[in-house]
Design a protein around this motif. Structure first.
Motif, PDB file in Angstrom:
ATOM      1  N   ARG A  52      90.887  66.216 -13.607  1.00 36.67           N
ATOM      2  CA  ARG A  52      92.158  66.080 -14.330  1.00 36.67           C
ATOM      3  C   ARG A  52      92.370  67.270 -15.269  1.00 36.67           C
ATOM      4  O   ARG A  52      93.461  67.825 -15.369  1.00 36.67           O
ATOM      5  CB  ARG A  52      92.157  64.785 -15.143  1.00 36.67           C
ATOM      6  CG  ARG A  52      92.237  63.518 -14.315  1.00 36.67           C
ATOM      7  CD  ARG A  52      93.592  63.350 -13.673  1.00 36.67           C
ATOM      8  NE  ARG A  52      93.733  62.025 -13.058  1.00 36.67           N
ATOM      9  CZ  ARG A  52      94.769  61.682 -12.293  1.00 36.67           C
ATOM     10  NH1 ARG A  52      95.737  62.561 -12.066  1.00 36.67           N
ATOM     11  NH2 ARG A  52      94.840  60.471 -11.759  1.00 36.67           N
ATOM     12  N   GLU A  53      91.315  67.660 -15.960  1.00 35.87           N
ATOM     13  CA  GLU A  53      91.416  68.785 -16.889  1.00 35.87           C
ATOM     14  C   GLU A  53      91.804  70.070 -16.152  1.00 35.87           C
ATOM     15  O   GLU A  53      92.659  70.831 -16.595  1.00 35.87           O
ATOM     16  CB  GLU A  53      90.075  68.983 -17.599  1.00 35.87           C
ATOM     17  CG  GLU A  53      90.028  70.219 -18.492  1.00 35.87           C
ATOM     18  CD  GLU A  53      88.612  70.552 -18.916  1.00 35.87           C
ATOM     19  OE1 GLU A  53      88.340  71.745 -19.172  1.00 35.87           O
ATOM     20  OE2 GLU A  53      87.763  69.639 -18.984  1.00 35.87           O
ATOM     21  N   VAL A 103      77.237  56.229 -10.682  1.00 33.68           N
ATOM     22  CA  VAL A 103      77.886  55.704 -11.890  1.00 33.68           C
ATOM     23  C   VAL A 103      77.960  56.787 -12.967  1.00 33.68           C
ATOM     24  O   VAL A 103      78.935  56.875 -13.719  1.00 33.68           O
ATOM     25  CB  VAL A 103      77.122  54.468 -12.406  1.00 33.68           C
ATOM     26  CG1 VAL A 103      77.647  54.040 -13.763  1.00 33.68           C
ATOM     27  CG2 VAL A 103      77.227  53.324 -11.409  1.00 33.68           C
ATOM     28  N   LYS A 104      76.966  57.642 -13.031  1.00 34.49           N
ATOM     29  CA  LYS A 104      76.911  58.683 -14.057  1.00 34.49           C
ATOM     30  C   LYS A 104      77.905  59.812 -13.791  1.00 34.49           C
ATOM     31  O   LYS A 104      78.543  60.330 -14.725  1.00 34.49           O
ATOM     32  CB  LYS A 104      75.489  59.231 -14.134  1.00 34.49           C
ATOM     33  CG  LYS A 104      75.310  60.307 -15.185  1.00 34.49           C
ATOM     34  CD  LYS A 104      73.863  60.791 -15.214  1.00 34.49           C
ATOM     35  CE  LYS A 104      73.676  61.894 -16.245  1.00 34.49           C
ATOM     36  NZ  LYS A 104      72.274  62.386 -16.283  1.00 34.49           N
ATOM     37  N   VAL A 105      78.057  60.211 -12.515  1.00 36.16           N
ATOM     38  CA  VAL A 105      78.869  61.407 -12.227  1.00 36.16           C
ATOM     39  C   VAL A 105      80.352  61.095 -12.069  1.00 36.16           C
ATOM     40  O   VAL A 105      81.189  61.996 -12.247  1.00 36.16           O
ATOM     41  CB  VAL A 105      78.361  62.132 -10.956  1.00 36.16           C
ATOM     42  CG1 VAL A 105      76.923  62.570 -11.115  1.00 36.16           C
ATOM     43  CG2 VAL A 105      78.555  61.278  -9.704  1.00 36.16           C
ATOM     44  N   ILE A 106      80.719  59.863 -11.725  1.00 36.39           N
ATOM     45  CA  ILE A 106      82.127  59.557 -11.477  1.00 36.39           C
ATOM     46  C   ILE A 106      83.009  59.896 -12.682  1.00 36.39           C
ATOM     47  O   ILE A 106      84.035  60.584 -12.526  1.00 36.39           O
ATOM     48  CB  ILE A 106      82.309  58.085 -11.042  1.00 36.39           C
ATOM     49  CG1 ILE A 106      81.845  57.898  -9.599  1.00 36.39           C
ATOM     50  CG2 ILE A 106      83.775  57.663 -11.176  1.00 36.39           C
ATOM     51  CD1 ILE A 106      81.906  56.454  -9.110  1.00 36.39           C
ATOM     52  N   PRO A 107      82.681  59.462 -13.910  1.00 37.74           N
ATOM     53  CA  PRO A 107      83.551  59.803 -15.041  1.00 37.74           C
ATOM     54  C   PRO A 107      83.664  61.315 -15.268  1.00 37.74           C
ATOM     55  O   PRO A 107      84.733  61.819 -15.605  1.00 37.74           O
ATOM     56  CB  PRO A 107      82.875  59.109 -16.232  1.00 37.74           C
ATOM     57  CG  PRO A 107      82.049  58.028 -15.633  1.00 37.74           C
ATOM     58  CD  PRO A 107      81.570  58.574 -14.326  1.00 37.74           C
ATOM     59  N   VAL A 108      82.542  62.009 -15.088  1.00 41.40           N
ATOM     60  CA  VAL A 108      82.564  63.472 -15.277  1.00 41.40           C
ATOM     61  C   VAL A 108      83.458  64.131 -14.222  1.00 41.40           C
ATOM     62  O   VAL A 108      84.243  65.034 -14.533  1.00 41.40           O
ATOM     63  CB  VAL A 108      81.132  64.039 -15.207  1.00 41.40           C
ATOM     64  CG1 VAL A 108      81.159  65.564 -15.345  1.00 41.40           C
ATOM     65  CG2 VAL A 108      80.260  63.416 -16.280  1.00 41.40           C
ATOM     66  N   ILE A 109      83.344  63.664 -12.989  1.00 39.37           N
ATOM     67  CA  ILE A 109      84.158  64.230 -11.903  1.00 39.37           C
ATOM     68  C   ILE A 109      85.642  64.034 -12.194  1.00 39.37           C
ATOM     69  O   ILE A 109      86.432  64.990 -12.147  1.00 39.37           O
ATOM     70  CB  ILE A 109      83.782  63.590 -10.552  1.00 39.37           C
ATOM     71  CG1 ILE A 109      82.382  64.023 -10.118  1.00 39.37           C
ATOM     72  CG2 ILE A 109      84.801  63.978  -9.480  1.00 39.37           C
ATOM     73  CD1 ILE A 109      81.875  63.304  -8.882  1.00 39.37           C
ATOM     74  N   GLU A 146      80.868  73.934 -10.712  1.00 37.61           N
ATOM     75  CA  GLU A 146      79.698  73.043 -10.626  1.00 37.61           C
ATOM     76  C   GLU A 146      80.079  71.627 -10.216  1.00 37.61           C
ATOM     77  O   GLU A 146      79.287  70.927  -9.585  1.00 37.61           O
ATOM     78  CB  GLU A 146      78.967  73.025 -11.973  1.00 37.61           C
ATOM     79  CG  GLU A 146      78.250  74.333 -12.284  1.00 37.61           C
ATOM     80  CD  GLU A 146      77.617  74.327 -13.668  1.00 37.61           C
ATOM     81  OE1 GLU A 146      77.965  73.418 -14.461  1.00 37.61           O
ATOM     82  OE2 GLU A 146      76.788  75.214 -13.949  1.00 37.61           O
ATOM     83  N   VAL A 147      81.280  71.179 -10.568  1.00 39.79           N
ATOM     84  CA  VAL A 147      81.670  69.810 -10.245  1.00 39.79           C
ATOM     85  C   VAL A 147      81.870  69.619  -8.744  1.00 39.79           C
ATOM     86  O   VAL A 147      81.871  68.485  -8.248  1.00 39.79           O
ATOM     87  CB  VAL A 147      82.958  69.432 -11.008  1.00 39.79           C
ATOM     88  CG1 VAL A 147      84.188  70.039 -10.337  1.00 39.79           C
ATOM     89  CG2 VAL A 147      83.102  67.916 -11.119  1.00 39.79           C
ATOM     90  N   ILE A 148      82.011  70.708  -8.007  1.00 42.39           N
ATOM     91  CA  ILE A 148      82.284  70.596  -6.561  1.00 42.39           C
ATOM     92  C   ILE A 148      81.120  69.925  -5.841  1.00 42.39           C
ATOM     93  O   ILE A 148      81.323  69.064  -4.966  1.00 42.39           O
ATOM     94  CB  ILE A 148      82.569  71.993  -5.966  1.00 42.39           C
ATOM     95  CG1 ILE A 148      83.862  72.554  -6.553  1.00 42.39           C
ATOM     96  CG2 ILE A 148      82.668  71.920  -4.446  1.00 42.39           C
ATOM     97  CD1 ILE A 148      84.173  73.970  -6.121  1.00 42.39           C
ATOM     98  N   ASN A 149      79.896  70.297  -6.180  1.00 47.02           N
ATOM     99  CA  ASN A 149      78.737  69.689  -5.504  1.00 47.02           C
ATOM    100  C   ASN A 149      78.681  68.185  -5.751  1.00 47.02           C
ATOM    101  O   ASN A 149      78.405  67.397  -4.835  1.00 47.02           O
ATOM    102  CB  ASN A 149      77.447  70.358  -5.976  1.00 47.02           C
ATOM    103  CG  ASN A 149      77.284  71.755  -5.415  1.00 47.02           C
ATOM    104  OD1 ASN A 149      77.674  72.021  -4.281  1.00 47.02           O
ATOM    105  ND2 ASN A 149      76.720  72.651  -6.214  1.00 47.02           N
ATOM    106  N   ASP A 150      78.955  67.759  -7.002  1.00 47.23           N
ATOM    107  CA  ASP A 150      78.972  66.317  -7.296  1.00 47.23           C
ATOM    108  C   ASP A 150      80.098  65.623  -6.544  1.00 47.23           C
ATOM    109  O   ASP A 150      79.937  64.492  -6.051  1.00 47.23           O
ATOM    110  CB  ASP A 150      79.137  66.093  -8.801  1.00 47.23           C
ATOM    111  CG  ASP A 150      77.863  66.418  -9.572  1.00 47.23           C
ATOM    112  OD1 ASP A 150      76.779  66.402  -8.955  1.00 47.23           O
ATOM    113  OD2 ASP A 150      77.964  66.703 -10.781  1.00 47.23           O
TER     114      ASP A 150
END
Length: 708
Positions: free
Chosen positions: A517-518, A506-512, A484-488
């Motif tokens: 990294r994980e 701003v919202k998606v950068i930390p999640v990406i 799912e992170v690929i689309n972001d």
């Protein structure tokens, strides 16, 4: 080599195929005349009837043979152009001989005679044509195997065409006997026409090169270092005997028919040359004599094979009396792979191939063990045949002790390689899924390379682990989050598009960043290898945050990214467990993330990064389990045997005589061949090769004698 632009080589192949409609019917007419002449002088009633029937068959197949031959010659020629060896293979193997019928044996002999006659007739023309064909192929020097129109290709195509056209084996043999000289005459016209056309197109012949000691060409001499490279091939020495000659014992030379009868157990009193003794006694004596001849020829091949160290060859030579003694009781032991004596011989030679020098670790105890086996066989007594099973067990126990410390490591290596192949094959499929995403082509090249490289490995590893241990809740599956992170990621790296929605950015950068990294940590991917990617990604995010523009700027054109660019990857622990080798020149391993610029026209490499030379200048290699190779390990040329190949043929495990395991991808093996750093030592059992040489010698003896 002439730089003039010439027609493609396939033009000359088509020219040769077109000429079939003229010369093949003429040849069959000549065969018919020859059969009629033989029929007129044949005293035997049955043979006269057979010759007459063969003549009628020649007339009946006059038209249908043309398309059958064209198809077979085209297949052989295209096989040679594609780099597949064996299009013009002739002769017979030992295993094939045992399965043949009498008519097939006679046909094989007649084909050998035919090939001798045709090649002698075309000898000069073949040299001239091959030199021009190699020039048209772009080769710097003559390589006879690269010529798709060599005489052997025509003869092999003729053999297969006869079978395809349902010509009986007995008829085929009589055609060949009556038409050998005529075939050479007809093909002379074909070769002359091809040479003339090549000359008209400005093709100038290339010369003969000097073979280098390690490899025959830049592509590498990957043919086995067979016994013909040993003492028997020294200048002034030959193993070919004159027609009608006899062996040192005064017996007639071994023929293919005799060898076939020995293998199938069909030797009668007529083979002895007389009928003075009772039939059983004559038959047994003949069987023993032929078996002894086969063993002697086999052992001569083995003991003169330079792939085996000289001390081991001397020991094997000392075992010959025991093998001859066994042949008197079991005249076909050498043809039975399960026979203890045959297995003992195979096992000794197999292990000896792992030693290139006497100074290598493990050689001294092995040589001492083999000497002990030799002494046990030569001990006086009437029970020599019964000693082989015990001595085989003795050698097996020695070998088990020698490799026991490495068995556990080898098992770990095999299990690891299976897992690595599964992950990489799944990663390849994921790459195709990623490329089909709508935003994938719009993303910068650095992001696309990351997704088709390490991130495909991350998702593949997660899916494999979840297949073995499914999560309690599908929504918590790591593979789902990683997908799912690929689309972001694709959206956020498009500066113009992301700049239109800064709150989402701003919202998606930390999640990406956290998810990426994980995922990379889950497969122990080296952080240093992806620092360039993260720096570039943060630069894109910063530019998107600071940029305010109403439109979406057009991204850079996609970089070249074919499926072949996805290379095999291993974790560091996996590489350690499998002895994974990546010892290749730097230019064959481009860094994962670099700033690239378009190459000038004409300088773009092919998809695999290999050179663009004609494939005909390289000899294809078969990486089969059991084959021995020489390759550089830790700066030393070492012999290794393929002991395992992955189910999909992408990974190979090698073992040295000392028990060290090393693994390599098929792609890197092919590169080593291209760089002349990998050489095949033996493709199959040396005993099998020796027995094949016996069959070839018997065929040569048969074809060199007067057929009348």
């Amino acid at each position: 080599m002439n730089a003039t632009v010439r027609p493609d080589i396939d033009v000359y192949i088509q020219d040769a195929l077109a000429q079939t409609e003229q010369w093949l019917p003429r040849w069959l007419d000549q065969v018919s005349v020859g059969l009629k002449n033989l029929e007129a002088t044949e005293p035997g009633v049955m043979e006269r009837k057979a010759l007459n029937q063969a003549r009628l068959e020649a007339d009946r197949h006059r038209e249908s043979m043309v398309p059958a031959f064209r198809k077979e010659l085209e297949t052989a020629a295209l096989g040679t152009r594609s780099g597949h060896a064996g299009a013009g293979k002739s002769g017979v193997s030992f295993d094939e001989l045992e399965l043949m019928g009498d008519d097939q044996v006679q046909e094989t002999v007649e084909f050998a005679r035919l090939q001798q006659v045709v090649e002698m007739t075309l000898e000069d023309l073949d040299v001239e044509l091959t030199a021009r064909i190699c020039s048209a192929l772009g080769l710097p020097q003559v390589n006879p195997d690269a010529n798709p129109l060599r005489p052997a290709a025509f003869i092999g195509a003729l053999s297969r065409a006869m079978k395809a056209d349902k010509v009986d084996a007995s008829v085929r043999g009589r055609w060949l006997k009556a038409g050998a000289a005529a075939l050479g005459e007809q093909l002379s016209g074909v070769f002359l026409g091809l040479i003339e056309r090549l000359d008209q197109n400005g093709v100038r012949p290339v010369g003969f090169g000097v073979t280098r000691p390690f490899a025959a060409s830049r592509g590498g001499d990957t043919r086995p270092l067979s016994a013909v490279t040993g003492p028997r091939s020294r200048q002034g020495e030959t193993t070919t005997m004159k027609p009608g000659s006899r062996s040192a014992a005064g017996d007639p030379l071994l023929t293919l028919d005799q060898l076939h009868r020995l293998l199938v157990g069909n030797l009668g009193p007529e083979e002895s040359g007389g009928a003075a003794a009772p039939v059983p006694q004559v038959n047994q004596a003949m069987v023993r004599n032929l078996a002894s001849e086969v063993v002697s020829l086999m052992m001569r091949q083995i003991t003169e094979d330079k792939r085996i160290l000289q001390p081991i060859r001397d020991i094997l030579h000392g075992m010959k009396p025991a093998l001859l003694d066994l042949a008197r009781d079991d005249p076909r032991f050498f043809a039975d792979r399960h026979n203890p004596a045959r297995r003992l011989l195979d096992a000794i030679i197999e292990r000896s191939l792992g030693f290139k020098t006497e100074a290598e670790s493990g050689y001294a105890p092995f040589a001492a063990e083999v000497r002990g086996i030799q002494r046990a066989l030569l001990r006086a007594g009437d029970d020599v045949p019964q000693r082989f099973p015990g001595l085989l067990e003795r050698l097996q126990r020695f070998s088990s002790r020698a490799v026991e410390p490495s068995q556990e490591a080898r098992g770990l290596a095999v299990n690891t390689l299976v897992r690595v192949e599964q992950r990489n094959l799944l990663a390849e499929r994921l790459v195709h899924e990623f490329r089909d995403l709508k935003d994938f082509p719009k993303a910068p090249g650095v992001v696309r390379r990351f997704l088709t490289g390490p991130w495909a490995q991350v998702v593949a590893q997660a899916r494999l682990e979840e297949g073995a241990r499914p999560p309690l809740l599908p929504a918590e599956a790591a593979s789902r989050r990683y997908t799912e992170v690929i689309n972001d990621l694709l959206w956020s790296c498009q500066v113009g598009l992301a700049s239109l929605n800064r709150p989402r950015l701003v919202k998606v950068i930390p999640v990406i960043l956290r998810t990426l990294r994980e995922g990379l940590d889950s497969i122990d991917y080296p952080r240093a290898a992806t620092e360039g990617f993260f720096q570039a990604l943060m630069g894109l995010h910063e530019a998107a945050y600071k940029t305010q523009r109403p439109g979406v700027p057009e991204d850079n054109p996609p970089s070249r990214q074919d499926a072949e660019d996805v290379s095999m990857w291993m974790q560091s622990q996996e590489a350690k467990d499998t002895g994974f080798l990546t010892d290749l020149p730097p230019e064959t391993q481009p860094p994962a993330y670099v700033d690239t610029q378009p190459l000038p026209p004409g300088e773009l490499p092919d998809a695999r990064g290999a050179d663009t030379r004609s494939p005909d200048s390289r000899i294809p290699v078969e990486f089969t389990v059991g084959a021995w190779f020489e390759m550089p390990l830790d700066g030393v040329t070492t012999r290794c045997q393929i002991t395992w190949a992955s189910p999909h043929g992408t990974l190979y495990l090698f073992n040295t005589a000392a028990g060290k395991s090393v693994s390599m991808t098929r792609r890197n093996l092919d590169r080593l061949v291209e760089q002349d750093r990998l050489r095949m030592v033996a493709r199959q059992s040396v005993v099998d090769e020796a027995l094949d040489a016996v069959a070839q010698q018997a065929l040569k003896n048969s074809s060199s004698t007067d057929p009348r």
